[in-house]
Write a protein that holds these residues in place. Structure first.
Motif, mmCIF file in Angstrom:
data_model
loop_
_atom_site.group_PDB
_atom_site.id
_atom_site.type_symbol
_atom_site.label_atom_id
_atom_site.label_comp_id
_atom_site.label_asym_id
_atom_site.label_seq_id
_atom_site.Cartn_x
_atom_site.Cartn_y
_atom_site.Cartn_z
ATOM 1 N N TRP A 29 0.627 -1.241 -0.061
ATOM 2 C CA TRP A 29 0.290 -0.168 0.091
ATOM 3 C C TRP A 29 1.186 1.534 -0.198
ATOM 4 C CZ3 TRP A 29 -4.599 -0.161 -2.163
ATOM 5 C CH2 TRP A 29 -4.900 -1.038 -1.565
ATOM 6 N N LEU A 32 2.109 1.874 -3.821
ATOM 7 C CA LEU A 32 0.824 2.336 -3.970
ATOM 8 C C LEU A 32 0.527 3.595 -4.433
ATOM 9 C CD1 LEU A 32 -1.524 -1.229 -4.448
ATOM 10 C CD2 LEU A 32 -0.382 -0.275 -6.206
ATOM 11 N N ALA A 33 0.615 4.127 -2.849
ATOM 12 C CA ALA A 33 0.275 5.449 -2.600
ATOM 13 C C ALA A 33 1.810 6.237 -3.235
ATOM 14 C CB ALA A 33 0.729 5.085 -0.992
ATOM 15 N N ALA A 35 3.441 5.799 -5.617
ATOM 16 C CA ALA A 35 2.994 5.857 -6.986
ATOM 17 C C ALA A 35 2.258 7.149 -7.236
ATOM 18 C CB ALA A 35 3.280 4.736 -7.360
ATOM 19 N N ALA A 36 1.138 7.022 -6.402
ATOM 20 C CA ALA A 36 0.209 7.620 -7.462
ATOM 21 C C ALA A 36 0.322 8.952 -6.470
ATOM 22 C CB ALA A 36 -1.315 7.473 -5.874
ATOM 23 N N ALA A 37 1.486 9.487 -5.586
ATOM 24 C CA ALA A 37 1.675 10.867 -5.532
ATOM 25 C C ALA A 37 2.830 11.422 -6.233
ATOM 26 C CB ALA A 37 2.363 10.771 -4.066
ATOM 27 N N ALA A 39 2.858 10.700 -9.746
ATOM 28 C CA ALA A 39 1.470 10.352 -10.908
ATOM 29 C C ALA A 39 1.238 12.668 -10.354
ATOM 30 C CB ALA A 39 0.512 9.796 -11.765
ATOM 31 N N ALA A 40 0.741 12.643 -9.165
ATOM 32 C CA ALA A 40 -1.065 13.585 -8.639
ATOM 33 C C ALA A 40 0.648 15.159 -8.878
ATOM 34 C CB ALA A 40 -1.842 13.330 -8.289
#
Length: 138
Positions: A29, A32-33, A35-37, A39-40
């Motif tokens: 997790w 994943l967090a 990677a999302a950060a 990207a965003a």
């Protein structure tokens, strides 16, 4: 015997801990967090907001820069195929990346399998009755 390294003399495979060597849920997790950060983050901080097309490709940015520096520049050649729209061009690029990743993954899998077979890791042969490994091969 619960060691973390294999016994090279007996050819035993390395043993893992009680969880079978699987990653912990919190680590998954957290990755994943992250990677999302990543990207965003460019969207949140407004990266490229000063540009006409904020997230255009490097080719388009290079073309604009060349036109600014030397407006009379003539390209040496033209593309073999000009995609009718940016969506098709993006889709073809994604397809190219997927095929390349598949080739690299397949190659790495083949190399890993060859290395395992060369190292002499004994494969469990089936018992004469076809049920499970033969006696003494576990």
């Amino acid at each position: 015997m619960s060691t973390t390294t294999g016994d090279k003399a007996s050819g035993a495979a390395p043993q893992t801990g009680a969880d079978g060597g699987r990653p912990r849920a919190w680590a998954t997790w957290a990755l994943l967090a992250a990677a999302a950060a990543i990207a965003a983050l460019p969207l949140l901080i407004g990266a490229g907001a000063h540009l006409e097309e904020p997230f255009s490709g490097a080719d388009a940015q290079a073309e604009e820069t060349v036109e600014e520096i030397a407006p009379s520049y003539e390209p040496w050649f033209s593309p073999l195929y000009e995609a009718p729209s940016a969506e098709i061009e993006s889709g073809l690029f994604a397809l190219q990346a997927a095929v390349g990743a598949g080739i690299i993954g397949y190659t790495l899998g083949v190399l890993r399998t060859r290395r395992k077979l060369r190292s002499g890791a004994p494969a469990a042969s089936p018992a004469p009755d076809g049920n499970g490994p033969a006696p003494g091969t576990s």
